[in-house]
Design a protein around this motif. Structure first.
Motif, short mmCIF file in Angstrom:
data_model
loop_
_atom_site.label_atom_id
_atom_site.label_comp_id
_atom_site.label_asym_id
_atom_site.label_seq_id
_atom_site.Cartn_x
_atom_site.Cartn_y
_atom_site.Cartn_z
N SER A 30 64.68 -53.58 48.63
CA SER A 30 65.03 -53.52 49.56
C SER A 30 64.91 -55.15 49.69
CB SER A 30 65.42 -52.77 50.53
OG SER A 30 64.20 -52.27 50.94
N MET A 31 65.57 -55.65 51.07
CA MET A 31 65.24 -57.31 51.88
C MET A 31 65.56 -57.38 53.41
SD MET A 31 66.87 -59.49 49.26
CE MET A 31 68.16 -58.95 49.55
N PRO A 32 63.96 -57.72 54.33
CA PRO A 32 63.30 -58.27 53.58
C PRO A 32 62.81 -58.08 53.39
CG PRO A 32 63.72 -59.15 56.10
CD PRO A 32 65.11 -57.97 55.16
N ILE A 33 61.11 -57.98 52.01
CA ILE A 33 60.08 -57.65 51.93
C ILE A 33 59.44 -59.11 52.32
CG2 ILE A 33 60.98 -58.27 49.68
CD1 ILE A 33 58.62 -54.87 49.72
N LEU A 34 57.80 -58.35 53.29
CA LEU A 34 57.16 -59.36 52.89
C LEU A 34 56.09 -58.88 52.50
CD1 LEU A 34 56.45 -60.05 57.01
CD2 LEU A 34 58.17 -61.84 55.28
N ILE A 35 55.44 -59.97 51.02
CA ILE A 35 54.74 -59.00 50.70
C ILE A 35 53.27 -60.08 50.16
CG2 ILE A 35 52.91 -58.72 47.43
CD1 ILE A 35 56.25 -58.01 47.08
N PHE A 36 52.13 -59.70 50.60
CA PHE A 36 50.75 -60.11 50.91
C PHE A 36 49.95 -59.82 49.87
CE2 PHE A 36 53.09 -58.32 54.98
CZ PHE A 36 52.54 -59.37 55.65
N PHE A 37 49.52 -60.80 49.32
CA PHE A 37 48.99 -61.99 48.14
C PHE A 37 47.28 -62.00 48.70
CE2 PHE A 37 53.29 -61.48 46.93
CZ PHE A 37 52.93 -61.36 45.66
N LYS A 38 46.48 -62.03 47.76
CA LYS A 38 45.40 -62.09 48.87
C LYS A 38 44.26 -62.71 46.97
CE LYS A 38 41.25 -61.64 51.86
NZ LYS A 38 40.91 -61.35 52.72
#
Length: 105
Positions: free
Chosen positions: A72-80
């Motif tokens: 589903s959108m919007p989706i924020l994915i946080f990468f480290k």
């Protein structure tokens, strides 16, 4: 700092190879909440110069969206360090976004 528009070709170098925190907005042009999230990301990018903010159109990069389970959108994915560490589904405020970044420092 501007929000960087990603493509299939630039995703790995801009996100996976990055050591600092990267916020990736998975969006589509027909998604109204996605469009409403754009100014939030732009504001947050000026507040947090230590974080890279990017967006990728799921219609142009379906394989990447599938790889990260975007349903589903919007989706924020946080990468480290190139790995997903958190996500946020739906429209959020700048303060909510900054709080998630603080939590994942």
């Amino acid at each position: 700092m501007a929000v960087i528009e990603l493509t299939r070709e630039t995703f790995a170098s801009e996100v996976l190879a990055e050591k600092r925190m990267v916020v990736v907005d998975f969006w589509a042009s027909y998604c109204m909440p996605c469009r409403m999230l754009i100014p939030v990301l732009e504001e947050a990018s000026t507040a947090r110069s230590d974080v890279k903010f990017c967006k990728i159109n799921v219609d142009d990069a379906q394989d990447i969206a599938e790889r990260y389970g975007v349903m589903s959108m919007p989706i924020l994915i946080f990468f480290k360090n190139g790995e997903p560490v958190d996500e946020s589904i739906g429209l959020i405020t700048k303060d909510e976004l900054l709080a998630i970044l603080e939590k994942n420092k």
